[in-house]
Design an enzyme around this catalytic site. Structure first.
Site, PDB file in Angstrom:
ATOM      1  N   ASP A  13      49.303  45.520  96.328  1.00  0.00           N
ATOM      2  CA  ASP A  13      49.330  44.319  95.484  1.00  0.00           C
ATOM      3  C   ASP A  13      50.650  43.600  95.732  1.00  0.00           C
ATOM      4  OD1 ASP A  13      48.797  42.450  93.565  1.00  0.00           O
ATOM      5  OD2 ASP A  13      48.274  43.890  92.001  1.00  0.00           O
ATOM      6  N   ASP A  68      45.894  38.249  97.249  1.00  0.00           N
ATOM      7  CA  ASP A  68      47.158  39.001  97.282  1.00  0.00           C
ATOM      8  C   ASP A  68      46.995  40.498  97.058  1.00  0.00           C
ATOM      9  OD1 ASP A  68      46.496  38.947  94.600  1.00  0.00           O
ATOM     10  OD2 ASP A  68      48.566  38.748  93.930  1.00  0.00           O
ATOM     11  N   GLU A  69      45.787  41.023  97.193  1.00  0.00           N
ATOM     12  CA  GLU A  69      45.658  42.472  97.030  1.00  0.00           C
ATOM     13  C   GLU A  69      44.469  43.005  97.820  1.00  0.00           C
ATOM     14  OE1 GLU A  69      44.379  43.932  93.132  1.00  0.00           O
ATOM     15  OE2 GLU A  69      44.108  41.870  92.537  1.00  0.00           O
TER      16      GLU A  69
END
Length: 418
Positions: free
Chosen positions: A27, A121-122
DNA sequence: TCTGGGGTCCTGCTTCTT
DNA sequence: TCTGAAGAAGCAGGACCC
């Protein structure tokens, strides 16, 4: 497992035990805000808010300096500025975030092909096959964090565990810039101490309902009969939470994702009462949805309208099309038809159009008249029923949005009905 | 206090089909 | 041909996630 660092987060020691782990959840920390700082280093160390700069904007991302003042994602920018008046607010630059996201994902793919992006974003990584090349999951996680920092200038947190659910919780607990490894033998103790809201799928409403019955921590769930959970959360929710609390999460890292709907919606700067203006908006949104459908080679089987009044009351209406379409005019006609059937009770603050029941533009429907194609599909169907058991496997579940029946998925997602 | 935009999943109710 | 039951499908709303 991990230890507190005095700042509320938990991180693993260098020699942490990673027995039984294979899933990484990576993350990026305060991703949008970090990218803004990367591009403008003068912002480093300042409370930074990325979000809509006028009217009804909300916080998309906040730097950790801003979070210290209580600023959180999804909070209105106005409220955020009241909490942190000296914060710098910048508008989001999604193209830039997408470019850096691709760079980060490329690093993941360099380590293992088993990457499941969850959002910009992860991602989850299954590193069970990377041991010979890169080392144990703990070693892979350390190397990955170092590479992301060296190659992009960005910082990420990584959770390492035996399951996706525990890896996800672990990465949350070690933010920012942390690594938390939860070995398989430590999993039960790690989960038991968490508040119920830490479990995936338990949001504010479900947490409140559970806490109302004295169920505050995962340990309380373990002590509760399953039927109590099912009464509070419904059959599916109760079963899911019971399993997650017991560390049961058989979900594999899935590299391929099939879109189930495509939509666009817009919140107006000022509420709109004029039906003509709203119809024009529906046309514009429908055209955008149709363009995305065509880009993806998809057609909509259902068109859904979403409408939110000034007081936040939200209505939805949907209609199944006689024939699937990717034409903006057709989608717009249906959306406007749904809109016309609503008697506007208040000015409207948001309107949206969504295409659902997606199917391949050149796939399933194009096969209807082709007996040879159908025979191939049915042969594949018989094979799949043998492999996966039961009659729930259908032509549609095999084909999905793809036409290639030779590329049978190893784990087809079965539709709820059929 | 004020609540974006993109999604997924679940539940309860109604309607359709067999 | 009519009818009731049961299951499937459609629809609306809400919770949740990032």
């Amino acid at each position: 497992m991990g230890r507190g660092d005095g700042k509320g987060r938990v991180v693993s020691a260098d020699d942490a035990d990673d027995t039984g782990t294979r899933i990484l959840h990576v993350d990026m920390d305060a991703f949008y805000a970090s990218v803004e700082v990367l591009d403008d280093p003068s912002l480093a160390g300042t409370p930074l808010i990325v979000g809509g700069i006028e009217g009804r904007g909300v916080v998309s991302s906040a730097s950790y300096e801003a979070r210290r003042y209580g600023v959180r994602s999804a909070m209105s920018v106005q409220v955020a500025l009241r909490l942190c008046p000296n914060a710098v607010v910048v508008p989001p630059h999604f193209d830039r975030y997408a470019a850096l996201s691709r760079q980060v994902m490329a690093i993941f793919h360099d380590i293992t092909p088993l990457v499941e992006p969850l959002s910009i974003d992860e991602a989850f990584l299954d590193v069970s096959g990377a041991r010979r090349l890169w080392g144990s999951p703990g070693q892979v996680a350390r190397m990955l964090r170092a590479r992301v920092r060296a190659e992009t200038g960005l910082v990420c947190s990584v959770g390492v565990a035996a399951t996706k659910h525990v890896a996800k919780i672990a990465s949350t607990r070690c933010k920012p810039d942390g690594l938390l490894i939860v070995s398989e033998p430590d999993t039960a103790a790690f989960l038991a101490a968490l508040p119920v809201a830490a479990l995936w799928g338990v949001g504010p409403k479900a947490a409140e309902a559970l806490e109302g019955r004295g169920i505050r921590r995962v340990a309380d769930i373990l002590a509760s009969p399953r039927h109590v959970l099912e009464r509070v959360l419904g059959p599916a929710g109760g079963e899911r939470v019971w399993q997650l609390a017991h560390g049961i999460d058989p979900r594999e890292v899935e590299t391929e994702r099939i879109e189930k709907s495509i939509g666009h919606e817009e919140t107006f700067r000022h509420d709109i009462a004029d039906a003509g203006t709203l119809r024009s908006e529906l046309r514009r949104l429908s055209d955008r949805v149709a363009a995305r459908l065509r880009d993806g080679g998809m057609q909509a089987g259902t068109v859904a309208l979403k409408l939110r009044y000034a007081d936040f009351t939200t209505l939805s209406r949907a209609a199944t099309l006689p024939e699937p379409t990717d034409v903006g005019q057709r989608i717009g006609d249906v959306a406007i038809g749904l809109f016309e059937a609503i008697e506007l009770a208040q000015p409207v603050r948001l309107i949206g159009v969504r295409a659902e029941k997606l199917r391949s533009a050149g796939g399933l429907l194009a096969l209807w008249d082709d007996d040879a194609e159908w025979r191939r599909v049915d042969a594949a169907l018989d094979g799949a029923r043998e492999r996966f058991g039961g009659g729930a496997v259908t032509r549609a579940s095999i084909l999905g949005p793809r036409r290639d029946v030779n590329a049978l998925p190893t784990n087809p997602r079965l539709p709820r009905h059929e």
